[in-house]
Design a protein around this motif. Structure first.
Motif, PDB file in Angstrom:
ATOM      1  N   VAL A 173      16.072 -14.220 -16.456  1.00 43.34           N
ATOM      2  CA  VAL A 173      15.810 -15.256 -17.450  1.00 43.34           C
ATOM      3  C   VAL A 173      16.773 -16.398 -17.152  1.00 43.34           C
ATOM      4  O   VAL A 173      17.683 -16.252 -16.339  1.00 43.34           O
ATOM      5  CB  VAL A 173      16.001 -14.759 -18.897  1.00 43.34           C
ATOM      6  CG1 VAL A 173      15.019 -13.651 -19.234  1.00 43.34           C
ATOM      7  CG2 VAL A 173      17.439 -14.290 -19.121  1.00 43.34           C
ATOM      8  N   ARG A 248      18.481 -10.459 -17.385  1.00 46.87           N
ATOM      9  CA  ARG A 248      18.242 -10.597 -18.825  1.00 46.87           C
ATOM     10  C   ARG A 248      19.229  -9.789 -19.663  1.00 46.87           C
ATOM     11  O   ARG A 248      19.690 -10.246 -20.711  1.00 46.87           O
ATOM     12  CB  ARG A 248      16.817 -10.165 -19.142  1.00 46.87           C
ATOM     13  CG  ARG A 248      16.452 -10.175 -20.635  1.00 46.87           C
ATOM     14  CD  ARG A 248      14.976  -9.885 -20.810  1.00 46.87           C
ATOM     15  NE  ARG A 248      14.615  -9.763 -22.220  1.00 46.87           N
ATOM     16  CZ  ARG A 248      14.524  -8.606 -22.867  1.00 46.87           C
ATOM     17  NH1 ARG A 248      14.796  -7.467 -22.214  1.00 46.87           N
ATOM     18  NH2 ARG A 248      14.181  -8.562 -24.139  1.00 46.87           N
ATOM     19  N   GLU A 264      12.413 -18.306 -20.796  1.00 44.78           N
ATOM     20  CA  GLU A 264      11.738 -17.637 -19.693  1.00 44.78           C
ATOM     21  C   GLU A 264      11.714 -18.568 -18.481  1.00 44.78           C
ATOM     22  O   GLU A 264      11.259 -19.707 -18.553  1.00 44.78           O
ATOM     23  CB  GLU A 264      10.320 -17.241 -20.086  1.00 44.78           C
ATOM     24  CG  GLU A 264      10.253 -16.198 -21.193  1.00 44.78           C
ATOM     25  CD  GLU A 264      10.850 -14.866 -20.774  1.00 44.78           C
ATOM     26  OE1 GLU A 264      10.772 -14.524 -19.567  1.00 44.78           O
ATOM     27  OE2 GLU A 264      11.398 -14.161 -21.641  1.00 44.78           O
TER      28      GLU A 264
END
Length: 305
Positions: A173, A248, A264
């Motif tokens: 991410v 992430r 994202e």
């Protein structure tokens, strides 16, 4: 000619320590004896093996060719003996008193260090947990010698001779400060590429998976800073317009603490698989088997993708 009858297990352990450290004082520290005792062990080893083993060169000691030839067979033989004795005696984690050395990157420490510490405190209170920085060779030598128990990382270019098993899955991410324009609205791929970026490169280099993915689309990005640790990233992001793409689990762990926002990544990136790595000579070591199982339990209980 070597006099095998003059050797005992303690002398062989001293020899391994001397060859690993190339220092009488560090070898003594490694196995918990005094420096005079290690010096005496070196004299006995020289007499028994008919070789100087270590020669002084300036402020260093270097191994002879004969000593170099002993490193691998000695390490393997002692390792097999330790495993055999350990298996015969059985394994009880609650009475295990040792220091566990794990080679990894600081994103793994951030997300698994605390939960693993808690599990060891409950199940193996005599164990000290010591993390070390992962090297570009995945710590192959340390793992082979038993100087480190395990390595945890993504298999980018791991030596094929190391054994491995999946520990957990992750994905990339992107992270920015809270008032960044990307925090309000997810950027397009082109806008993402035009932004200025921070790269975390724990194993070195100035290129990462994001650059590979952008290049496939004929795009590039401006990397304005490169840092060797994940924990360095938040400090950069809170005072700049930089964008950083990170695993992430780590990003979620630090975002709230530093007032950062996740979004994202608008680039197709392959998922991340973090593996446990160890040397084959410890494959059936009961302590290793137990530790690998515990780490997988901790990861499964702690992390969700």
């Amino acid at each position: 000619m070597a006099d095998i009858d003059a050797l005992d297990l303690n002398l062989l352990k001293s020899l391994r320590a001397l060859l690993d450290t190339r220092s009488v004082s560090r070898a003594a520290e490694a196995i918990g004896v005094s420096q005079p005792a290690m010096s005496a062990a070196l004299r006995r080893l020289r007499a028994a093996l008919g070789d100087e083993l270590l020669l002084r060169q300036g402020h260093q000691m270097i191994p002879t060719a004969y000593a170099e030839s002993l490193v691998e067979p000695l390490t393997d033989a002692l390792g097999q003996l330790e495993v055999a004795l350990f298996q015969r005696a059985g394994f009880d984690a609650s009475s295990w008193a040792t220091t566990l050395f794990i080679l990894t990157t600081d994103d793994v420490i951030e997300v698994l260090g605390g939960p693993l510490h808690d599990a060891l405190a409950e199940l193996a209170p005599g164990v000290t947990l010591a993390f070390r920085t992962l090297t570009s060779d995945y710590g192959k030598g340390q793992l082979q010698r038993g100087d480190a128990h395990l390595a945890i990382t993504v298999d980018w270019t791991a030596p094929p001779e190391l054994k491995r098993v999946r520990l957990y899955d992750d994905r990339f991410v992107s992270l920015v400060r809270a008032d960044h324009r990307f925090a309000r609205r997810r950027p397009s791929r082109a806008a993402f590429a035009r932004a200025e970026h921070l790269l975390v490169a724990p194993l070195g280099g100035t290129w990462g998976p994001v650059d590979d993915a952008l290049a496939d689309d004929g795009l590039g990005r401006a990397i304005r800073a490169v840092v060797p640790t994940f924990s360095s990233a938040p400090g950069y992001l809170v005072r700049s317009e930089l964008v950083c793409t990170l695993p992430r689990h780590f990003a979620r762990a630090v975002a709230g603490v530093h007032g950062l926002k996740l979004f994202e990544t608008p680039v197709a990136l392959a998922p991340l698989r973090y593996d446990l790595f160890w040397h084959p000579r410890f494959d059936r070591d009961p302590g290793h088997v137990w530790l690998r199982g515990l780490l997988r339990e901790v990861a499964d209980a702690t992390l969700e993708v």
